[in-house]
Design an enzyme around this catalytic site. Structure first.
Site, PDB file in Angstrom:
ATOM      1  N   GLU B 267       0.892  -1.342   0.031  1.00 19.16           N
ATOM      2  CA  GLU B 267      -0.004  -0.049   0.000  1.00 19.16           C
ATOM      3  C   GLU B 267       0.961   1.273   0.115  1.00 19.16           C
ATOM      4  O   GLU B 267       0.537   2.109  -0.475  1.00 19.16           O
ATOM      5  CB  GLU B 267      -1.063   0.035   1.167  1.00 19.16           C
ATOM      6  CG  GLU B 267      -1.824  -1.311   1.222  1.00 19.16           C
ATOM      7  CD  GLU B 267      -2.685  -1.588  -0.049  1.00 19.16           C
ATOM      8  OE1 GLU B 267      -2.867  -0.407  -0.907  1.00 19.16           O
ATOM      9  OE2 GLU B 267      -3.207  -2.608  -0.231  1.00 19.16           O
ATOM     10  N   HIS B 270       1.504   2.307  -3.485  1.00 15.23           N
ATOM     11  CA  HIS B 270       0.424   3.276  -4.027  1.00 15.23           C
ATOM     12  C   HIS B 270       0.607   4.629  -3.460  1.00 15.23           C
ATOM     13  O   HIS B 270       0.511   5.597  -4.026  1.00 15.23           O
ATOM     14  CB  HIS B 270      -0.914   2.625  -3.564  1.00 15.23           C
ATOM     15  CG  HIS B 270      -1.589   1.490  -4.241  1.00 15.23           C
ATOM     16  ND1 HIS B 270      -1.382   1.518  -5.637  1.00 15.23           N
ATOM     17  CD2 HIS B 270      -1.623   0.313  -3.745  1.00 15.23           C
ATOM     18  CE1 HIS B 270      -2.039   0.328  -6.187  1.00 15.23           C
ATOM     19  NE2 HIS B 270      -2.058  -0.312  -4.975  1.00 15.23           N
ATOM     20  N   GLU B 296      -0.941  -0.004  -9.790  1.00 15.86           N
ATOM     21  CA  GLU B 296      -0.521  -1.263  -9.180  1.00 15.86           C
ATOM     22  C   GLU B 296       0.991  -1.620  -9.542  1.00 15.86           C
ATOM     23  O   GLU B 296       1.527  -2.363  -8.457  1.00 15.86           O
ATOM     24  CB  GLU B 296      -1.632  -2.469  -9.824  1.00 15.86           C
ATOM     25  CG  GLU B 296      -1.471  -3.689  -9.039  1.00 15.86           C
ATOM     26  CD  GLU B 296      -2.085  -3.660  -7.676  1.00 15.86           C
ATOM     27  OE1 GLU B 296      -2.605  -2.735  -7.227  1.00 15.86           O
ATOM     28  OE2 GLU B 296      -2.179  -4.599  -6.753  1.00 15.86           O
TER      29      GLU B 296
END
Lengths: 504, 504
Positions: B267, B270, B296
């Site tokens: 995460e 991201h 991604e």
């Protein structure tokens, strides 16, 4: 537009506004409990945009037309109580908002959204000058607001009316003067009493994680529904009703366990009000307390009449002792109870005892009146604050962080709000007087830790109605008479006579 | 409206939409991380109202007029790159949204907002039938959407285009078939290797509070800016960009420390993308990744190429050992590294190893194609899911909670999204190939735990541009060639030859 069409359109706008207000309340909650520092300015702008949309709808031609069609020749017999009250509130907002230029309102929203982090930083670093220009502009905009709203005698009346319709400087000045005199006289008797509570109990340091666990243990006992609410943490404890099934409160954890526990009880008082509003009022203008003062009466009732009573702690104190054995194992319930009710003039309003609390409010009331009347400005505040503290409480803050910077309210742009706290105390004592008559086993229920019948009585008498009744109507409906300051003074005299074993 | 007026109006609408999207992202975050259960339905309705407003503005006559004036005779020389890209995105949204009837869209928003808690309950109680009617309606609405959007060959192409413009069933079918073949062949070599990593390391139970502390220790080392971001917890880890200075990620804490740590690294990939977007793009349609697949690629790059490498752990592993001495003190870095890269066909996509991960995606891809084409319905899913699991991975879920109910995506209404995960893996390997050439000391930097130059390279080459370039333009700009699946396959073969000591 015929009446039927107008009613349908009105309900559609009402629901949309309710949705937007729920969202704004959530963003506000997030800013104070979870948002990362650098993210706040952008979310402040985003809130500004959505608040402007709320303002636009509230004052839209569409809304105006609906209100005109629905209220021009309507008498109470024509509509149900709820619709009438919704229309009354919408009309009030419409007419108030119409008086504020949209540009000024937008500036105010962005200014106050940013003000909160500026205030927090200024408080943290004890740097009043960092906050001063922002506060000055907030004062100026509030002065503008009073001109827009209009008033009969004092400009401050225009702001008081926003929070507690019907109250004016002419009403409050003598009321507060009387309360001040009798408080100072009782305070003197207390300060000269030889029978003082122990002062060593709460200075021992209480683990914060354990305080948190105890607070979560407390919530269901107070009647807080955790499936329809949240307990978080923030610098300044607060309660917010995001929806009737999403009511959030915060507390703060410092070394002294009184702070977190009493804040939780106080904010739960607010939360029980919101959780107890009739679900039928969800999505309407009536999904709210009758007024700020009535809301505060619920938190004060739970905090003071319940949460500082010996009866309440007689069932819960053993749990607290088990949580903090090294600090409390050797402390009797009587000593604990008396210590919870120590009266001692101090610096911080939110940590003040019940009796001197109202003196803190009176100082803010005096300052706000003077600021709104243009007699003083932001730059003058620290000095005047300190001299008022000396006059009312006999203590002077060593730093601005512990003085003029202690409250978040002005950062929200809220002027005229502080008096509601003392009005809340007055209402709470009047309700306390009634509830002891209406629930004969009241003190026994407290002793057993069974608060449910008390919550149900409050729900039945007050909570369920939301904003259907005005505060004046509601207090008269509950108690059979108008607001009367004697109940608070009597309550203080009885209580502190016991705590300080004062001679009669 | 002349061009100047149109541009000014366009920017005003763009900012308003950006504000509303930030608010919606925050409400969504709150629903998954903090909202009380009973509060969710009302906030779902409130989100529906605000999303409908976003939809209304996106497809408004005003927006249409601005777009017409600003794009009718404009060639790239007329506008700056940013404005052109903003207009491209606005036009894409306008034209797509115009195709969806407002009523259908509103239904979809409310349906999917409620679906998330229904899905969570169904998963928790392993009760697929609780979720089935909701999912069925989501499928049906997605079928409707494909008819509204239009497509040339396969209805699913219309949905793929929402997430990864340019990709179709005709492109993906052979690409996935090839990847499937070579993955299964490598998997067979791995499964028959006698040199397996230890399997006992992560089954020992890792204290959740300590996992959390380690995750917070990790974040700044990964380059995550905690003043402009938050780490929370939720059932399914995710990242959301509320604004460029408010980027939030979650992880989940189970007994196995790999889960929380690798989710945080994923995460954070991201989050670095969002935190690295040029601040000038704040408030525009370009405040976002180039596509879901490119987004991604950043999380996969950080999770797999960095977070599962021996170099990365050579500096951090001692800290992890200190956090979990009883579990890891006796485990060598080599054994730890090999264990992080165990390949083992398993039930849960988010916990899958790198190699078999794409097989999980292919199953979802096959199912989505069939659902959208109307070949299967919600009621058929559990059985087909299980038979596909058998076919691709050789394992069959004992419960639906560990099978068809494991992912939240369909509750969001997202069909056509899953293939982006595998596209992300393909992009990430191609970027990994380039970065090793462009940063010659790449592996040494990892070994030193100095990720800053790597983050800066990614920011310079990819992150800063936000959505200015399309995914195809961007991957070609970064790597000098189109997307090529060979890089991922080569990377797998090299890596797992080492981990499993396969004969050449």
């Amino acid at each position: 537009m015929n009446k039927e069409q107008a009613l349908s359109k009105f309900k559609e706008l009402e629901e949309k506004l309710s949705h937007y207000r729920s969202i704004l309340a959530l963003v506000q909650w997030d800013m104070e409990t979870g948002a990362p520092k650098q993210g706040i300015p952008y979310m402040a702008s985003a809130m500004g945009t959505l608040s402007t949309e709320v303002f636009r709808i509230t004052t839209s031609e569409e809304m105006g037309e609906c209100l005109q069609v629905l209220t021009e020749d309507t008498n109470p017999a024509d509509g149900d109580l709820r619709t009438m009250a919704s229309l009354r509130e919408a009309k009030r907002s419409y007419e108030q908002s119409k008086k504020i230029p949209e540009k000024l309102y937008s500036e105010f929203v962005v200014l106050t959204a940013n003000a909160q982090s500026i205030w927090a930083e200024a408080k943290k670093t004890d740097n009043y000058s960092l906050y001063e220009p922002t506060l000055q502009r907030i004062i100026e905009i509030n002065r503008e607001f009073t001109k827009c709203y209009g008033y009969e005698e004092h400009p401050y009346d225009a702001l008081l009316d926003l929070y507690e319709p019907g109250y004016t400087v002419r009403v409050l000045d003598p009321l507060f003067a009387n309360l001040k005199d009798r408080t100072l006289s009782l305070l003197q008797r207390i300060q000269t009493s030889p029978n003082k509570p122990r002062e060593d109990i709460f200075g021992q340091g209480f683990d914060k994680q354990k305080q948190k666990e105890f607070c979560f243990h407390l919530l269901p006992k107070l009647g807080f529904n955790l499936e329809a609410g949240v307990l978080g943490a923030s610098a300044h404890p607060f309660a917010t009703g995001i929806s009737l099934r999403d009511v959030r409160i915060t507390t703060r954890y410092i070394d002294d366990v009184r702070s977190s526990v009493l804040s939780v009880i106080h904010e739960t008082g607010h939360a029980l009000y919101e959780q107890g509003i009739d679900p039928e009022l969800e999505g309407t203008f009536l999904r709210d307390g009758a007024s700020m003062g009535i809301h505060e009466s619920q938190s004060r009732f739970l905090e003071n009449m319940v949460g500082r009573s010996k009866e309440f702690w007689s069932s819960l104190y053993p749990d607290l002792q088990r949580t903090f054995p090294s600090q409390l194992q050797q402390v009797s319930l009587e000593d604990f109870y008396r210590s919870l009710n120590i009266v001692e003039p101090s610096l911080i309003r939110t940590e003040a005892d019940e009796l001197t609390y109202n003196l803190h409010i009176m100082i803010r009331y005096e300052l706000e009146k003077a600021m709104i009347q243009g007699e003083i400005n932001a730059k003058d505040l620290p000095e005047i604050w300190n001299s008022k503290m000396k006059e009312y409480l006999g203590v002077v803050p060593p730093t601005n962080a512990e003085g003029v910077l202690q409250d978040i309210h002005w950062s929200f742009g809220e002027f005229g709000y502080f008096p509601s706290y003392t009005l809340g105390n007055l209402y709470s004592a009047q309700i306390y007087h009634v509830i002891q008559q209406k629930i004969p086993g009241f003190h026994q229920l407290l002793t057993e830790g069974n608060l449910l019948p008390i919550r149900e009585w409050l729900r039945e008498q007050i909570h369920q109605y939301g904003k259907i009744y005005t505060p004046g109507e509601l207090i008269e409906k509950v108690s059979g008479e108008k607001l009367n300051a004697d109940y608070l003074i009597q309550y203080f005299e009885e209580k502190f006579s016991k705590v300080y074993q004062l001679g009669q």
